[in-house]
Scaffold this motif. Structure first.
Motif, PDB file in Angstrom:
ATOM      1  N   SER A   1      14.916   7.402  12.330  1.00 16.72           N
ATOM      2  CA  SER A   1      16.051   8.015  11.982  1.00 16.72           C
ATOM      3  C   SER A   1      17.049   7.114  11.075  1.00 16.72           C
ATOM      4  O   SER A   1      16.780   6.056  11.323  1.00 16.72           O
ATOM      5  N   LYS A   2      17.660   7.717  10.072  1.00 11.05           N
ATOM      6  CA  LYS A   2      18.524   6.862   9.127  1.00 11.05           C
ATOM      7  C   LYS A   2      19.665   6.463   9.911  1.00 11.05           C
ATOM      8  O   LYS A   2      19.961   7.171  10.762  1.00 11.05           O
ATOM      9  N   LEU A   3      20.265   5.630   9.315  1.00 11.24           N
ATOM     10  CA  LEU A   3      21.388   4.867   9.781  1.00 11.24           C
ATOM     11  C   LEU A   3      22.330   6.068   9.838  1.00 11.24           C
ATOM     12  O   LEU A   3      22.644   6.753   8.615  1.00 11.24           O
TER      13      LEU A   3
ATOM     14  N   GLN B   1       0.841  -1.374  -0.016  1.00 12.34           N
ATOM     15  CA  GLN B   1      -0.011  -0.047   0.054  1.00 12.34           C
ATOM     16  C   GLN B   1       0.772   1.203   0.101  1.00 12.34           C
ATOM     17  O   GLN B   1       0.808   2.126   1.052  1.00 12.34           O
ATOM     18  N   GLY B   2       1.786   1.428  -1.194  1.00 12.16           N
ATOM     19  CA  GLY B   2       2.555   2.530  -1.120  1.00 12.16           C
ATOM     20  C   GLY B   2       3.757   2.505  -0.174  1.00 12.16           C
ATOM     21  O   GLY B   2       4.693   3.564  -0.440  1.00 12.16           O
ATOM     22  N   LYS B   3       4.113   1.576   0.757  1.00 13.15           N
ATOM     23  CA  LYS B   3       5.146   1.698   1.553  1.00 13.15           C
ATOM     24  C   LYS B   3       6.137   0.849   0.967  1.00 13.15           C
ATOM     25  O   LYS B   3       6.052  -0.279   0.688  1.00 13.15           O
ATOM     26  N   VAL B   4       7.355   1.473   0.617  1.00 16.27           N
ATOM     27  CA  VAL B   4       8.462   1.008   0.001  1.00 16.27           C
ATOM     28  C   VAL B   4       9.496   0.507   0.761  1.00 16.27           C
ATOM     29  O   VAL B   4       9.854   1.601   2.060  1.00 16.27           O
ATOM     30  N   GLU B   5      10.200  -0.527   0.681  1.00 21.30           N
ATOM     31  CA  GLU B   5      11.171  -0.730   1.570  1.00 21.30           C
ATOM     32  C   GLU B   5      12.361   0.226   1.586  1.00 21.30           C
ATOM     33  O   GLU B   5      12.868   0.661   0.724  1.00 21.30           O
ATOM     34  N   ASP B   6      12.778   0.493   2.922  1.00 26.12           N
ATOM     35  CA  ASP B   6      13.938   1.489   3.194  1.00 26.12           C
ATOM     36  C   ASP B   6      15.316   0.583   3.145  1.00 26.12           C
ATOM     37  O   ASP B   6      15.687   0.072   4.113  1.00 26.12           O
ATOM     38  N   LEU B   7      16.019   0.626   1.925  1.00 25.17           N
ATOM     39  CA  LEU B   7      17.227   0.010   1.917  1.00 25.17           C
ATOM     40  C   LEU B   7      18.327   0.527   2.775  1.00 25.17           C
ATOM     41  O   LEU B   7      19.293  -0.255   3.151  1.00 25.17           O
ATOM     42  N   LYS B   8      18.180   2.063   2.799  1.00 24.13           N
ATOM     43  CA  LYS B   8      19.268   2.492   3.727  1.00 24.13           C
ATOM     44  C   LYS B   8      19.272   2.127   5.214  1.00 24.13           C
ATOM     45  O   LYS B   8      20.345   2.079   5.777  1.00 24.13           O
ATOM     46  N   SER B   9      18.133   1.751   5.644  1.00 19.09           N
ATOM     47  CA  SER B   9      17.881   1.084   7.116  1.00 19.09           C
ATOM     48  C   SER B   9      18.491  -0.309   7.282  1.00 19.09           C
ATOM     49  O   SER B   9      18.805  -0.834   8.382  1.00 19.09           O
ATOM     50  N   ARG B  10      18.788  -1.055   6.067  1.00 22.33           N
ATOM     51  CA  ARG B  10      19.138  -2.006   6.300  1.00 22.33           C
ATOM     52  C   ARG B  10      20.787  -2.610   6.662  1.00 22.33           C
ATOM     53  O   ARG B  10      21.533  -1.540   6.439  1.00 22.33           O
ATOM     54  N   PRO B  11      20.987  -3.402   7.593  1.00 22.29           N
ATOM     55  CA  PRO B  11      22.354  -3.634   7.792  1.00 22.29           C
ATOM     56  C   PRO B  11      23.356  -4.052   6.720  1.00 22.29           C
ATOM     57  O   PRO B  11      22.950  -4.554   5.751  1.00 22.29           O
ATOM     58  N   CYS B  12      24.522  -3.839   6.683  1.00 24.55           N
ATOM     59  CA  CYS B  12      25.440  -3.837   5.619  1.00 24.55           C
ATOM     60  C   CYS B  12      26.305  -5.146   6.021  1.00 24.55           C
ATOM     61  O   CYS B  12      27.189  -5.071   7.073  1.00 24.55           O
ATOM     62  N   ILE B  13      26.239  -6.212   5.492  1.00 29.43           N
ATOM     63  CA  ILE B  13      27.063  -7.639   5.686  1.00 29.43           C
ATOM     64  C   ILE B  13      27.843  -7.697   4.488  1.00 29.43           C
ATOM     65  O   ILE B  13      27.179  -7.997   3.507  1.00 29.43           O
ATOM     66  N   ASN B  14      29.073  -8.115   4.754  1.00 29.65           N
ATOM     67  CA  ASN B  14      29.888  -8.760   3.632  1.00 29.65           C
ATOM     68  C   ASN B  14      30.576 -10.027   4.217  1.00 29.65           C
ATOM     69  O   ASN B  14      30.900 -10.340   5.272  1.00 29.65           O
ATOM     70  N   VAL B  15      30.615 -11.023   3.296  1.00 28.37           N
ATOM     71  CA  VAL B  15      31.078 -12.298   3.577  1.00 28.37           C
ATOM     72  C   VAL B  15      32.052 -12.607   2.436  1.00 28.37           C
ATOM     73  O   VAL B  15      31.802 -12.494   1.282  1.00 28.37           O
ATOM     74  N   TYR B  16      33.397 -13.075   2.905  1.00 26.52           N
ATOM     75  CA  TYR B  16      34.400 -13.207   1.934  1.00 26.52           C
ATOM     76  C   TYR B  16      35.651 -14.014   2.553  1.00 26.52           C
ATOM     77  O   TYR B  16      35.577 -14.192   3.582  1.00 26.52           O
ATOM     78  N   ASP B  17      36.671 -14.644   1.495  1.00 21.73           N
ATOM     79  CA  ASP B  17      37.623 -15.443   1.907  1.00 21.73           C
ATOM     80  C   ASP B  17      38.668 -14.813   2.706  1.00 21.73           C
ATOM     81  O   ASP B  17      39.021 -13.606   2.084  1.00 21.73           O
ATOM     82  N   CYS B  18      39.272 -15.433   3.461  1.00 24.88           N
ATOM     83  CA  CYS B  18      40.671 -15.098   4.205  1.00 24.88           C
ATOM     84  C   CYS B  18      41.763 -16.342   3.773  1.00 24.88           C
ATOM     85  O   CYS B  18      41.964 -16.957   4.503  1.00 24.88           O
ATOM     86  N   SER B  19      41.902 -16.294   2.504  1.00 26.75           N
ATOM     87  CA  SER B  19      42.493 -17.624   1.980  1.00 26.75           C
ATOM     88  C   SER B  19      43.927 -17.760   2.548  1.00 26.75           C
ATOM     89  O   SER B  19      44.126 -19.051   2.706  1.00 26.75           O
TER      90      SER B  19
END
Length: 442
Positions: A411-413, A231-249
């Motif tokens: 309030s925004k992140l 109903q017109g409410k758009v997901e606020d992507l800026k409020s989502r956590p920032c998560i990164n997953v990568y290798d430490c070879s």
């Protein structure tokens, strides 16, 4: 045999807890040394968070079969922990073999109870669901003594402890339990959610309630995103956590970095999810600022293998994001304080439903005949509740019983830069040398 051998090693090397109020100006330092065991990190964090302590920093290391963690903690007012009763409890609990040595059943935080019946619910979330569940329990003379209700990503889960209203004890009659189970299941499946609607009566021995909620929602796959606009409410992507997953070879680890809004029990929720997904945190660092938290973990699977596929990395990101979001405060926070009685929860949630409010999360507790319930509510579109509706609800419930604790302004992140410079080099150069140096500069 493995369990008996672990007990022998523990007796030879008992856990040691050092609590220091002198070395740091603004926090109490708690150091835990112990023989390593899968799940120990979660158990330690669980003990601290159950005491409502705030973990401002943490340094984690568990290589070579030895577990050594350092936590900087404060009380909820930001003060050092000086209460001798709490300090003694932490030391006694964390140095207890039964706490830091999980049994082969793999459960954590077992809290046997004969005083109440534990009910677990899961299904598709919808407006009025909690009201209908509470109405059924009230009609069956089941008094809710405490409960936790979470909703996330169109799913709902609850762990509810009830007693028989006439005896004040757990309900043991099999026929009555069968009726409770049948009627609650009917409520959950009324929207044709036949496949995923679940209602379980737990045995007296059960896991830590909040960990159980994580397990229920994880099993319900609430981490799978429902992409939609309501109903017109758009997901606020800026409020989502920032998560990164990568290798430490070079060190054969998988590295996880997270940046999100800080909130109570954030570390518990993350470690709980990693543990239940069968990952082990070998090294880590946690730092919280005024409004945001940074966390970095070096992990492997319990079999010693790091994450090897992009699909698994993406799943870890989804599950950690869900863990962070499940307990995030959403909507208007209302606190109910009054004399407890049968049907109280049913009456309150009915008033919410009649005023077109949705309960996003709730914490129900009773003590000494007093009910103290906290609800996080929005309107049916997920937007903040308008003041006119708030005034109407307070008038219907009673001005002295219902209090508005927090009105959201969403309030925004905060922009990156407040404390992120402390981690800049650590994030760029993924070596254990950097991680160890952090201990000496903080």
């Amino acid at each position: 045999m493995d369990d008996e051998y672990a007990k022998l090693i523990r007796r030879m090397n008992p856990p040691r807890v050092v609590i220091d109020n002198d070395s740091c100006e603004d926090a109490t330092i708690i150091q835990v040394d112990s023989v390593n065991k899968h799940g120990i990190l979660l158990q330690v964090v669980q003990v601290l968070t159950d005491l409502n302590l705030v973990i401002t920093k943490a340094y984690i290391s568990s290589d070579g079969g030895w577990f050594m963690d350092v936590f900087n903690v404060t009380d909820q007012d930001g003060n050092k922990v000086r209460d001798e009763e709490i300090i003694n409890y932490i030391q006694k609990t964390l140095e207890n073999d039964e706490v830091l040595l999980p049994s082969l059943r793999g459960t954590v935080g077992l809290m046997p109870s004969e005083e109440h019946t534990s009910i677990e619910l899961s299904g598709t979330d919808r407006p009025g669901l909690l009201s209908e569940v509470c109405a059924v329990l009230a009609d069956l003379s089941c008094n809710v003594v405490n409960a936790a209700i979470w909703t996330h990503n169109a799913r709902a889960a609850a762990v509810v402890h009830v007693v028989d209203n006439s005896t004040g004890c757990a309900i043991e009659d099999p026929k009555r339990l069968a009726i409770i189970k049948k009627l609650l299941h009917n409520v959950l499946k009324c929207n044709n959610d036949l496949k995923t609607a679940k209602m379980t009566l737990s045995p007296p021995g059960f896991t830590h309630r909040e960990r159980r909620l994580h397990q229920i929602m994880f099993a319900d796959r609430d981490y799978v995103k429902v992409r939609r606009t309501e109903q017109g409410k758009v997901e606020d992507l800026k409020s989502r956590p920032c998560i990164n997953v990568y290798d430490c070879s070079e060190k054969d680890y998988t590295v996880i970095t997270m940046r999100s809004r800080d909130r109570p029990k954030l570390l518990f929720d993350i470690v709980c999810t990693l543990t239940d997904m069968q990952y082990v945190v070998f090294h880590g660092v946690v730092h919280t600022g005024k409004k945001e938290a940074y966390q970095e973990f070096y992990i492997r699977h319990v079999d010693g293998i790091p994450i090897s596929s992009e699909a698994e990395r993406e799943r870890v990101k989804q599950c950690l994001e869900a863990a962070i979001e499940r307990r995030a405060s959403e909507g208007l926070e209302l606190e109910l304080c009054t004399e407890d009685r049968l049907g109280l929860l049913s009456d309150i949630t009915r008033i919410f439903r009649e005023n077109s409010l949705c309960v996003k999360r709730a914490e129900i507790s009773t003590e000494g005949g007093k009910a103290k319930d906290i609800f996080y509510v929005t309107d049916v579109t997920g937007n903040p509740v308008d003041q006119k509706t708030v005034d109407s609800i307070c008038e219907q419930v009673g001005q002295n019983m219902l209090h508005v604790k927090w009105n959201p302004c969403h309030s925004k992140l905060p922009e990156e830069g407040t404390i992120s410079y402390l981690f800049g080099n650590l994030f760029k150069v993924r070596t254990l040398q950097n991680l160890n140096l952090m201990k000496y500069y903080t």
